[in-house]
Structure formats: C-alpha cells, structure tokens
Design an enzyme around this catalytic site. Sequence first.
Site, short mmCIF file in Angstrom:
data_model
loop_
_atom_site.label_atom_id
_atom_site.label_comp_id
_atom_site.label_asym_id
_atom_site.label_seq_id
_atom_site.Cartn_x
_atom_site.Cartn_y
_atom_site.Cartn_z
N GLU A 80 27.55 32.02 27.15
CA GLU A 80 26.84 31.98 26.48
C GLU A 80 24.98 31.38 26.17
O GLU A 80 24.73 30.34 27.47
CB GLU A 80 27.34 30.47 25.40
CG GLU A 80 28.91 30.68 25.11
CD GLU A 80 28.78 31.40 23.91
OE1 GLU A 80 27.74 32.39 23.47
OE2 GLU A 80 29.65 31.52 23.40
N CYS A 134 19.15 28.31 20.86
CA CYS A 134 19.56 29.89 21.21
C CYS A 134 19.78 31.00 19.88
O CYS A 134 19.02 31.90 20.41
CB CYS A 134 20.93 30.09 21.63
SG CYS A 134 22.13 29.39 21.07
P1 NAP Z 1 19.09 25.86 31.68
O1 NAP Z 1 18.17 25.06 32.06
O2 NAP Z 1 19.90 27.32 31.90
O3 NAP Z 1 20.20 24.16 31.95
C1 NAP Z 1 21.70 25.07 31.24
C2 NAP Z 1 22.47 24.12 32.15
O4 NAP Z 1 22.50 24.81 33.37
C3 NAP Z 1 21.92 22.57 32.18
O5 NAP Z 1 23.04 21.90 32.55
C4 NAP Z 1 21.53 22.89 33.88
O6 NAP Z 1 21.47 22.32 34.43
C5 NAP Z 1 22.52 24.07 34.10
N1 NAP Z 1 20.85 24.94 35.13
C6 NAP Z 1 20.63 25.46 35.39
N2 NAP Z 1 20.46 26.53 36.39
C7 NAP Z 1 21.55 26.28 37.25
C8 NAP Z 1 21.43 26.82 38.01
N3 NAP Z 1 20.67 27.80 39.13
N4 NAP Z 1 22.59 26.20 39.07
C9 NAP Z 1 23.71 25.66 38.14
N5 NAP Z 1 23.80 24.94 37.30
C10 NAP Z 1 22.14 25.22 36.66
O7 NAP Z 1 18.70 26.27 30.24
P2 NAP Z 1 18.24 24.44 29.21
O8 NAP Z 1 16.57 25.20 28.92
O9 NAP Z 1 18.79 23.46 29.26
O10 NAP Z 1 18.83 25.44 27.31
C11 NAP Z 1 18.48 26.93 26.57
C12 NAP Z 1 18.47 27.97 27.03
O11 NAP Z 1 20.39 27.67 26.84
C13 NAP Z 1 18.11 28.90 26.41
O12 NAP Z 1 17.91 29.71 26.83
C14 NAP Z 1 18.68 28.87 24.75
O13 NAP Z 1 18.99 29.67 24.65
C15 NAP Z 1 20.39 28.99 25.95
N6 NAP Z 1 21.92 28.50 24.73
C16 NAP Z 1 22.60 29.50 24.21
C17 NAP Z 1 22.87 29.22 23.74
C18 NAP Z 1 24.27 30.17 23.44
O14 NAP Z 1 25.72 30.08 22.71
N7 NAP Z 1 24.52 31.21 23.70
C19 NAP Z 1 23.04 28.05 23.10
C20 NAP Z 1 22.41 26.68 23.34
C21 NAP Z 1 21.85 27.00 24.07
P3 NAP Z 1 20.29 21.14 34.93
O15 NAP Z 1 18.90 20.56 33.55
O16 NAP Z 1 20.28 19.81 35.85
O17 NAP Z 1 18.81 22.17 35.14
#
Ligand code: NAP
Length: 460
Positions: free
Chosen positions: A228, A262
């Site tokens: 997602e 998102c």
């Molecule tokens: P993010 O930086 O991708 O982080 C999401 C989760 O992934 C966090 O727990 C993060 O941990 C972990 N993570 C990040 N990079 C990783 C890697 N290389 N390996 C393993 N784990 C990793 O996203 P965010 O800034 O928290 O959230 C915003 C994003 O989520 C936006 O793009 C938004 O559109 C998307 N989103 C999508 C949905 C949907 O249902 N489609 C819903 C909500 C949000 P750390 O915090 O420790 O880095």
Amino acid sequence: MAYQSINPYNGETLKTFDGQTNEQLEISLVTADACFDRWRQMTFAHRAIIVAKAATLMREQSEQFAMLITLEMGKLIAQSRGEVALSADILDYYAQHAEHFLASEHLIPSTGEAIVVSEPLGVLFGVQPWNFPYYQLARFAAPNLMAGNVVMVKHASCVPQCAMAFAQLWLDAGAPIGAYTNLLITHDQVNRVIDDPRIKGVALTGSAEAGKSVAARAGLNLKKSTMELGGSDAFIVLDDADLDKTVEWAVWAKMNNNGQCCVAAKRFIVVDQLADLFLEKFSTALALLKPGDPMDITTTLGPLSTEQALQHLLAQVDRAVANGAVILTGGKRIERQGAFMQPTILTNIKPVNPAYDEEFFGPVALFFRVKDEDEAVILANDSDFGLGGSIFTQDVEWGKFVASRIDTGMVFINHPTWTTPDLPFGGIKNSGYGRELSRLGIQEFVNKKLIRVDAIDASA
Ligand code: NAP
C-alpha cells in the site's frame, strides 16, 4: 537504532526507546511462532471476543490513544479522535464478519465433492507508516488476526508510543502473548525478519521506495506480499460541478491530516471554465486556516509530522519552482516554533518538472488547468501512481463514466477518496498491489485450500 518520540509542535523530545537486539528479536519470533499454533486452533467466536474487546477498549480509552497521535505526529486532536473511532470500527467489523468472509466454498464439480477452505498462513510481518498511527495497524491486524494468523509489526520510528499503546491493547483485550508483537527494529532487521522462515507473508504501507525494498526482499524469499504505497491523487472538477461544495471538499481533501494522507488530493485538475473561480475560492479558504497547537480544538492547521518531513517538502517546492512552477500562495515554512508549512498552491507544472511526477506529502496542492474531460483524464492518468482520485460533477452518470477512464484502485464521485472498514482500499502502478479492508482485505493472507473428494476407482 533509537526510536524517538518528538512533538513536532514544539520540537520537544518526549521519549526515546532503544531498538531491539537480534537476540530480543529472536525471542519475539519464537513467541509469535508458538502463539500461532494456539491462535489458529481457537474458534472464530473466541477470536472475535478478543478483537471486539480491543475495539471496546480503544473507545473507552479514546482520549489517551488520541493524545498520543497528536503528541507524536501533530495530527489535529479532533482528527486523532476520529482515527481512534475508525480504528475501533475496523476491529469490530472484522470481529463481526470474518467467519462469514472466510466460510468454506462448496464448488459444483462434475463428479464428487470439492470444497475451498480458507486457512491461516502463520506469522505475518507488517511494516507501517506514521501518518495514521493506529488505523494502519488496525487494518493490518484485525483481518489477519481474525483469519487465525498472528502478526508482527515494525511501525515508523517517529511514533513508538502509539506503536506500543496498540500492542498493549491486545494484551489488555486478552490476546495471548505473541498474537500481536510490536518490533522496534532497523531496516536491516526488517530484512532479517522477512528472510526468517517463520514469517509467511509481508505487508507494507509506506512510500514507493520502501515498498520496492521490502517487496523485493519478500520476492527473493518467495513470500506473498501486499504493498500500500504512495499516491498523487487527481481531484478533477468538471464544468458542471457545484463549485462552492467542491471547494469545501477540496480544502478537506488537501488539508485533512495536514495533507499527509496517501489519498490526499495532490493534483487539482480543473476545467478552464471554472479554473479561475476555483483558484480564487480555494486559496481564500486555505488562507483562513489557523496554525497553532494541534491539541487545541480551535486550531485548523497543525505542524507536519517531523522537522525532516517539513525540510523534505520545502526542498520539493524549491525544486519545483527552480523548474518553472509558480507559487500562487504559500511555499514557505511558517515562522514560529514547530514544523509548520504554509498551505501552498503551485501552478504551471510542466511534464519536465520533477514535481509533475512526485508525491507532495503535506499542505501543497498542484494545480492544473485543462480544456475538458478528455484532457483531465489524460493528465490524471499521466502518473506513475495509481491509488485514488475524485471527480466532481452534478451529473453522477457522467462521473461514473469518467471514473471508468481513470487508472487507479479507487475513484470517488463528489467526495474525496476516503476509507471505511467495508470498502476495499489499495492501488495499482507504483501505488502498490493487494487490497486492505472490506471482504477483500481478509483474503490476502489465507491459504485457499482445495479439498476434493472423487471416485477411488482408477479406471472410472
Ligand atoms: P516510509 O518512509 O516509506 O516508511 C514507512 C515504513 O517503512 C516505516 O515503518 C519505515 O521505517 C519503513 N521503511 C522505510 N524504508 C524502509 C526500508 N528501506 N526497509 C525497511 N523498512 C523501511 O513512508 P512514510 O514517510 O512513513 O509514510 C508516508 C508514505 O506512505 C507516503 O508515500 C504515503 O502515500 C504512503 N502511505 C500509503 C498508504 C496506502 O494505503 N497506500 C497509506 C498511508 C501512507 P522508519 O520509520 O524506521 O524509516
């Protein structure tokens, strides 16, 4: 790695937590794996009592749950309360419907009997984002726990108190230790967990970058995953739209959760005929938002989740402008304590501008003027993302037709894209794959096992 709880309203570090060692992680995996054997044997009715109890506790302790969201990531307190209520509704929804959704299906083969049963897979691993600190966890945990799986979660590193509160909820609701496990782990340890043979499925909600990393790792291990990911939803205004109502929704679609959804509207695509008036009304409405303490119910503009998120967004705006975008309103940080950004509208964004393809995660609207429906559809679909989108028109049948031309997982008519427990949620293209919520969400991590009864006679 330290998990830090920092209040983005004033920069105060509230709490810091040490990450787990590999030895602690191993104990968690052993516990979850052992718990699965017990949890899967329980009846739906028994699991439903626990899941429904968790819903009740969330509602009873709504204020404590909500305050943690606002403290850790700056969501306006009324919206935090709304998120707690929505999360509890998701828990109840699956407590009530899981057994029906996963009922065995009796096929009608030409001979004998054939039944498809839905069985749990085992220990699932979820990686979750901070923007809806409980809702994201609820929509992963509730269906999967009800299906008989157990879950382990790595939450975002900026919301550790929410992560721990949600894990405690399950113990308070009577779930056995290991049914729901919160992990405070690094990205390297995420890979380690995905590699572990006791993990049977992986679900990530987050950015496309995180998705690529986690999905690739799951793929290397031939493990089922759901993704997602981010979005750049189009908010299309057709020439017969009711402009006043549409602008009200435009403000909500952009500013709910301070633009950090998102499915927030990120690209406003308005037909020429209404464009000037839309812009005037939209920018006037954004200018009325009042920055302040997100705990104060009268505040209408909260901080971004972290100072880093603000810096990232400001850099995106600068880059957009350097590549030809024009700032119609906003564009700067608000000069006060905390991670506050001015509500911003950018125009004149051409396909060569990096902004054209990026997700702006915050109060920044990209505005596009188009000639007609056809141009709106082409522009809306000219994106690597494919999450949601919305269409505003007084002719609902026309809206449905335009919706059929949009390449995303969800399209709403006369309403911004939004979520309830009974509606499927998910995207296509770089917005990911798989669905959460509704009857679809609970089918992702179950073994659809065929049981066949046929003639024993080999010559038959
Ligand atoms: P993010 O930086 O991708 O982080 C999401 C989760 O992934 C966090 O727990 C993060 O941990 C972990 N993570 C990040 N990079 C990783 C890697 N290389 N390996 C393993 N784990 C990793 O996203 P965010 O800034 O928290 O959230 C915003 C994003 O989520 C936006 O793009 C938004 O559109 C998307 N989103 C999508 C949905 C949907 O249902 N489609 C819903 C909500 C949000 P750390 O915090 O420790 O880095």
